[in-house]
Design a protein around this motif. Structure first.
Motif, PDB file in Angstrom:
ATOM      1  N   ASP A  36       0.822  -1.217   0.000  1.00 22.61           N
ATOM      2  CA  ASP A  36       0.000   0.000   0.000  1.00 22.61           C
ATOM      3  C   ASP A  36       0.854   1.264   0.000  1.00 22.61           C
ATOM      4  O   ASP A  36       0.541   2.231  -0.696  1.00 22.61           O
ATOM      5  CB  ASP A  36      -0.948   0.009   1.197  1.00 22.61           C
ATOM      6  N   SER A  39       2.419   1.630  -3.482  1.00 28.13           N
ATOM      7  CA  SER A  39       1.442   1.929  -4.534  1.00 28.13           C
ATOM      8  C   SER A  39       1.102   3.414  -4.591  1.00 28.13           C
ATOM      9  O   SER A  39       0.761   3.926  -5.659  1.00 28.13           O
ATOM     10  CB  SER A  39       0.177   1.090  -4.355  1.00 28.13           C
ATOM     11  N   ALA A  48       2.190   0.296 -12.077  1.00 29.61           N
ATOM     12  CA  ALA A  48       0.833   0.054 -11.572  1.00 29.61           C
ATOM     13  C   ALA A  48       0.417  -1.392 -11.840  1.00 29.61           C
ATOM     14  O   ALA A  48      -0.204  -2.033 -10.978  1.00 29.61           O
ATOM     15  CB  ALA A  48      -0.161   1.018 -12.204  1.00 29.61           C
ATOM     16  N   ASN A  49       0.771  -1.921 -13.001  1.00 29.97           N
ATOM     17  CA  ASN A  49       0.448  -3.312 -13.315  1.00 29.97           C
ATOM     18  C   ASN A  49       1.185  -4.273 -12.392  1.00 29.97           C
ATOM     19  O   ASN A  49       0.622  -5.279 -11.952  1.00 29.97           O
ATOM     20  CB  ASN A  49       0.778  -3.630 -14.777  1.00 29.97           C
ATOM     21  N   ARG A  50       2.425  -3.976 -12.095  1.00 35.40           N
ATOM     22  CA  ARG A  50       3.201  -4.819 -11.179  1.00 35.40           C
ATOM     23  C   ARG A  50       2.589  -4.801  -9.779  1.00 35.40           C
ATOM     24  O   ARG A  50       2.505  -5.833  -9.112  1.00 35.40           O
ATOM     25  CB  ARG A  50       4.652  -4.364 -11.159  1.00 35.40           C
ATOM     26  N   LYS A  52      -0.571  -4.259  -9.122  1.00 36.50           N
ATOM     27  CA  LYS A  52      -1.814  -5.037  -9.205  1.00 36.50           C
ATOM     28  C   LYS A  52      -1.534  -6.528  -9.050  1.00 36.50           C
ATOM     29  O   LYS A  52      -2.269  -7.235  -8.354  1.00 36.50           O
ATOM     30  CB  LYS A  52      -2.523  -4.780 -10.537  1.00 36.50           C
ATOM     31  N   ARG A  53      -0.476  -7.003  -9.696  1.00 34.74           N
ATOM     32  CA  ARG A  53      -0.115  -8.424  -9.576  1.00 34.74           C
ATOM     33  C   ARG A  53       0.295  -8.752  -8.135  1.00 34.74           C
ATOM     34  O   ARG A  53      -0.063  -9.811  -7.610  1.00 34.74           O
ATOM     35  CB  ARG A  53       0.998  -8.783 -10.553  1.00 34.74           C
ATOM     36  N   ASN A  55      -0.734  -7.183  -5.440  1.00 33.58           N
ATOM     37  CA  ASN A  55      -1.968  -7.166  -4.650  1.00 33.58           C
ATOM     38  C   ASN A  55      -2.745  -8.461  -4.816  1.00 33.58           C
ATOM     39  O   ASN A  55      -3.253  -9.013  -3.835  1.00 33.58           O
ATOM     40  CB  ASN A  55      -2.851  -5.972  -5.052  1.00 33.58           C
ATOM     41  N   ALA A  56      -2.823  -8.963  -6.032  1.00 32.61           N
ATOM     42  CA  ALA A  56      -3.559 -10.204  -6.295  1.00 32.61           C
ATOM     43  C   ALA A  56      -2.880 -11.387  -5.608  1.00 32.61           C
ATOM     44  O   ALA A  56      -3.561 -12.237  -5.004  1.00 32.61           O
ATOM     45  CB  ALA A  56      -3.675 -10.444  -7.797  1.00 32.61           C
TER      46      ALA A  56
END
Length: 67
Positions: A36, A39, A48-50, A52-53, A55-56
């Motif tokens: 967090d 980010s 941002a994509n990294r 997101k991964r 976070n998932a």
């Protein structure tokens, strides 16, 4: 946070998140806070994509921990 530090932080998180488990000594909440905080400094779509991964992946660990 400068670009180089942000990249290092994301790389570190990618490495750690891929190697931890829900039973690890460091609580998942610590890693959630780290993701967090990083980010909030993201400026590029690739970063941002990294995030997101990350976070998932962490969400999957958190889900397993609750089960």
């Amino acid at each position: 946070m400068n670009h180089q530090q942000l990249e290092k932080d994301i790389e570190h998180l990618e490495h750690v998140i891929s190697h931890i488990s829900a039973e690890d000594r460091i609580p998942l909440s610590y890693w959630r806070n780290r993701i967090d905080s990083v980010s909030g400094a993201v400026r590029m779509p690739a970063q941002a994509n990294r995030i997101k991964r990350l976070n998932a992946a962490l969400a999957a660990l958190e889900k397993r921990q609750k089960a």
